[in-house]
Scaffold this motif. Structure first.
Motif, mmCIF file in Angstrom:
data_model
loop_
_atom_site.group_PDB
_atom_site.id
_atom_site.type_symbol
_atom_site.label_atom_id
_atom_site.label_comp_id
_atom_site.label_asym_id
_atom_site.label_seq_id
_atom_site.Cartn_x
_atom_site.Cartn_y
_atom_site.Cartn_z
ATOM 1 N N GLU A 120 0.826 -1.206 0.000
ATOM 2 C CA GLU A 120 0.000 0.000 0.000
ATOM 3 C C GLU A 120 0.868 1.267 0.000
ATOM 4 N N GLY B 284 -10.890 -3.462 -4.458
ATOM 5 C CA GLY B 284 -10.482 -4.590 -3.633
ATOM 6 C C GLY B 284 -9.161 -4.376 -2.923
ATOM 7 N N CYS B 285 -8.725 -3.149 -2.836
ATOM 8 C CA CYS B 285 -7.426 -2.847 -2.238
ATOM 9 C C CYS B 285 -7.368 -3.237 -0.762
ATOM 10 N N GLU B 286 -8.406 -2.928 -0.025
ATOM 11 C CA GLU B 286 -8.412 -3.213 1.409
ATOM 12 C C GLU B 286 -8.395 -4.724 1.667
ATOM 13 N N ALA B 287 -9.139 -5.478 0.882
ATOM 14 C CA ALA B 287 -9.150 -6.939 1.042
ATOM 15 C C ALA B 287 -7.781 -7.528 0.712
ATOM 16 N N ARG B 288 -7.142 -7.013 -0.339
ATOM 17 C CA ARG B 288 -5.799 -7.471 -0.706
ATOM 18 C C ARG B 288 -4.807 -7.186 0.410
ATOM 19 N N LYS B 289 -4.890 -5.991 0.968
ATOM 20 C CA LYS B 289 -3.987 -5.591 2.039
ATOM 21 C C LYS B 289 -4.148 -6.498 3.260
ATOM 22 N N LYS B 290 -5.382 -6.757 3.667
ATOM 23 C CA LYS B 290 -5.632 -7.614 4.827
ATOM 24 C C LYS B 290 -5.143 -9.035 4.576
ATOM 25 N N THR B 291 -5.388 -9.550 3.378
ATOM 26 C CA THR B 291 -4.959 -10.910 3.038
ATOM 27 C C THR B 291 -3.440 -11.027 3.056
ATOM 28 N N LYS C 31 -2.072 -10.950 6.571
ATOM 29 C CA LYS C 31 -2.316 -12.207 7.277
ATOM 30 C C LYS C 31 -1.370 -13.305 6.785
#
Length: 51
Positions: free
Chosen positions: A11, A35-42, A45
């Motif tokens: 990011e 889908g940036c936030e989902a990519r970042k969280k994945t 993790k």
């Protein structure tokens, strides 16, 4: 903000190079979420940084 994983680093890189702004503009124009936030969280993790 300190990076907690790879997602945070990606990011920061995309913001610094202007890629994030371009993607946000395109996704807003096409009315499709990026889908940036989902990519970042994945990525955070899957590849966390050790403390």
């Amino acid at each position: 903000m300190k990076s907690t994983g790879l997602g945070d680093s990606v990011e920061k890189f995309t913001k610094a190079t202007g890629i994030k702004k371009m993607v946000d503009t395109m996704s807003k124009g096409l009315n499709i979420p990026c889908g940036c936030e989902a990519r970042k969280k994945t990525l955070n993790k899957m590849f966390p940084y050790k403390k």
